[in-house]
Motif scaffolding. Structure first.
Motif, PDB file in Angstrom:
ATOM      1  N   UNK A   1       0.833  -1.205   0.000  1.00 28.15           N
ATOM      2  CA  UNK A   1       0.000   0.000   0.000  1.00 28.15           C
ATOM      3  C   UNK A   1       0.871   1.260   0.000  1.00 28.15           C
ATOM      4  N   UNK A   2       1.967   1.226   0.733  1.00 31.06           N
ATOM      5  CA  UNK A   2       2.861   2.386   0.778  1.00 31.06           C
ATOM      6  C   UNK A   2       3.479   2.639  -0.600  1.00 31.06           C
ATOM      7  N   UNK A   3       3.855   1.580  -1.306  1.00 30.23           N
ATOM      8  CA  UNK A   3       4.411   1.733  -2.650  1.00 30.23           C
ATOM      9  C   UNK A   3       3.368   2.311  -3.608  1.00 30.23           C
ATOM     10  N   UNK A   4       2.135   1.837  -3.491  1.00 33.67           N
ATOM     11  CA  UNK A   4       1.060   2.345  -4.348  1.00 33.67           C
ATOM     12  C   UNK A   4       0.791   3.822  -4.054  1.00 33.67           C
ATOM     13  N   UNK A   5       0.820   4.194  -2.786  1.00 30.97           N
ATOM     14  CA  UNK A   5       0.611   5.598  -2.416  1.00 30.97           C
ATOM     15  C   UNK A   5       1.753   6.470  -2.939  1.00 30.97           C
ATOM     16  N   UNK A   6       2.954   5.935  -2.918  1.00 33.44           N
ATOM     17  CA  UNK A   6       4.106   6.675  -3.437  1.00 33.44           C
ATOM     18  C   UNK A   6       3.964   6.921  -4.940  1.00 33.44           C
ATOM     19  N   UNK A   7       3.496   5.894  -5.677  1.00 36.49           N
ATOM     20  CA  UNK A   7       3.260   6.065  -7.115  1.00 36.49           C
ATOM     21  C   UNK A   7       2.184   7.119  -7.358  1.00 36.49           C
ATOM     22  N   UNK A   8       1.101   7.031  -6.591  1.00 38.00           N
ATOM     23  CA  UNK A   8       0.008   7.993  -6.724  1.00 38.00           C
ATOM     24  C   UNK A   8       0.501   9.410  -6.470  1.00 38.00           C
ATOM     25  N   UNK A   9       1.282   9.584  -5.420  1.00 37.08           N
ATOM     26  CA  UNK A   9       1.793  10.905  -5.075  1.00 37.08           C
ATOM     27  C   UNK A   9       2.767  11.427  -6.133  1.00 37.08           C
ATOM     28  N   UNK A  10       3.513  10.528  -6.734  1.00 38.54           N
ATOM     29  CA  UNK A  10       4.436  10.917  -7.805  1.00 38.54           C
ATOM     30  C   UNK A  10       3.665  11.481  -8.994  1.00 38.54           C
ATOM     31  N   UNK A  11       2.597  10.801  -9.374  1.00 35.85           N
ATOM     32  CA  UNK A  11       1.773  11.302 -10.483  1.00 35.85           C
ATOM     33  C   UNK A  11       1.086  12.612 -10.103  1.00 35.85           C
ATOM     34  N   UNK A  12       0.679  12.741  -8.861  1.00 37.31           N
ATOM     35  CA  UNK A  12       0.041  13.985  -8.408  1.00 37.31           C
ATOM     36  C   UNK A  12       1.019  15.151  -8.499  1.00 37.31           C
ATOM     37  N   UNK A  13       2.293  14.916  -8.137  1.00 40.55           N
ATOM     38  CA  UNK A  13       3.296  15.974  -8.239  1.00 40.55           C
ATOM     39  C   UNK A  13       3.526  16.370  -9.696  1.00 40.55           C
ATOM     40  N   UNK A  14       3.558  15.390 -10.598  1.00 37.71           N
ATOM     41  CA  UNK A  14       3.746  15.682 -12.019  1.00 37.71           C
ATOM     42  C   UNK A  14       2.588  16.536 -12.536  1.00 37.71           C
ATOM     43  N   UNK A  15       1.378  16.203 -12.127  1.00 38.41           N
ATOM     44  CA  UNK A  15       0.218  16.987 -12.540  1.00 38.41           C
ATOM     45  C   UNK A  15       0.269  18.395 -11.958  1.00 38.41           C
ATOM     46  N   UNK A  16       0.713  18.491 -10.715  1.00 40.83           N
ATOM     47  CA  UNK A  16       0.819  19.802 -10.071  1.00 40.83           C
ATOM     48  C   UNK A  16       1.806  20.685 -10.824  1.00 40.83           C
ATOM     49  N   UNK A  17       2.912  20.112 -11.260  1.00 37.95           N
ATOM     50  CA  UNK A  17       3.917  20.861 -12.032  1.00 37.95           C
ATOM     51  C   UNK A  17       3.297  21.399 -13.327  1.00 37.95           C
ATOM     52  N   UNK A  18       2.417  20.602 -13.919  1.00 36.19           N
ATOM     53  CA  UNK A  18       1.742  21.013 -15.163  1.00 36.19           C
ATOM     54  C   UNK A  18       0.601  21.995 -14.912  1.00 36.19           C
ATOM     55  N   UNK A  19       0.290  22.224 -13.635  1.00 36.57           N
ATOM     56  CA  UNK A  19      -0.770  23.165 -13.295  1.00 36.57           C
ATOM     57  C   UNK A  19      -2.150  22.534 -13.283  1.00 36.57           C
ATOM     58  N   UNK A  20      -2.207  21.212 -13.210  1.00 38.42           N
ATOM     59  CA  UNK A  20      -3.489  20.506 -13.186  1.00 38.42           C
ATOM     60  C   UNK A  20      -3.824  20.170 -11.746  1.00 38.42           C
ATOM     61  N   UNK A  21      -4.992  20.578 -11.290  1.00 41.02           N
ATOM     62  CA  UNK A  21      -5.438  20.306  -9.935  1.00 41.02           C
ATOM     63  C   UNK A  21      -6.606  19.336  -9.965  1.00 41.02           C
ATOM     64  N   UNK A  22      -6.470  18.246  -9.226  1.00 38.81           N
ATOM     65  CA  UNK A  22      -7.542  17.248  -9.167  1.00 38.81           C
ATOM     66  C   UNK A  22      -8.155  17.161  -7.776  1.00 38.81           C
ATOM     67  N   UNK A  23      -8.056  18.218  -7.022  1.00 39.58           N
ATOM     68  CA  UNK A  23      -8.626  18.234  -5.670  1.00 39.58           C
ATOM     69  C   UNK A  23     -10.137  18.144  -5.757  1.00 39.58           C
ATOM     70  N   UNK A  24     -10.720  17.281  -4.933  1.00 41.29           N
ATOM     71  CA  UNK A  24     -12.170  17.095  -4.927  1.00 41.29           C
ATOM     72  C   UNK A  24     -12.882  18.155  -4.139  1.00 41.29           C
TER      73      UNK A  24
END
Length: 79
Positions: free
Chosen positions: A56-79
């Motif tokens: 689960x920790x590895x999966x969360x790390x992958x998720x957070x990595x993609x979230x950071x990449x999106x943040x750099x691009x200026x894409x916000x997926x906050x609910x």
């Protein structure tokens, strides 16, 4: 995907964003599923719990990595 962009391939930025968003959403669902497996492993013992927690920790790390990449691009997926 980034390698293609850096090599000069013609990639529409909105398509690249959409692909990254889709990848993030899959990683987010996978992380949620893996955290759910921790509860299922609870009755199997401490080794099963530890393995599920590490997964689960590895999966969360992958998720957070993609979230950071999106943040750099200026894409916000906050609910």
């Amino acid at each position: 995907m980034t390698a293609l962009i850096n090599q000069g391939a013609d990639v529409n930025p909105s398509i690249a964003h959409a692909e990254l968003i889709a990848t993030f959403k899959r990683a987010e669902a996978d992380a949620a599923h893996k955290f759910g497996l921790i509860k299922a492993a609870a009755h199997k013992g401490p080794k099963a719990i530890q393995a599920a927690t590490e997964t689960a920790a590895k999966a969360a790390k992958r998720r957070d990595s993609f979230a950071r990449k999106l943040e750099i691009l200026g894409v916000s997926l906050k609910d």
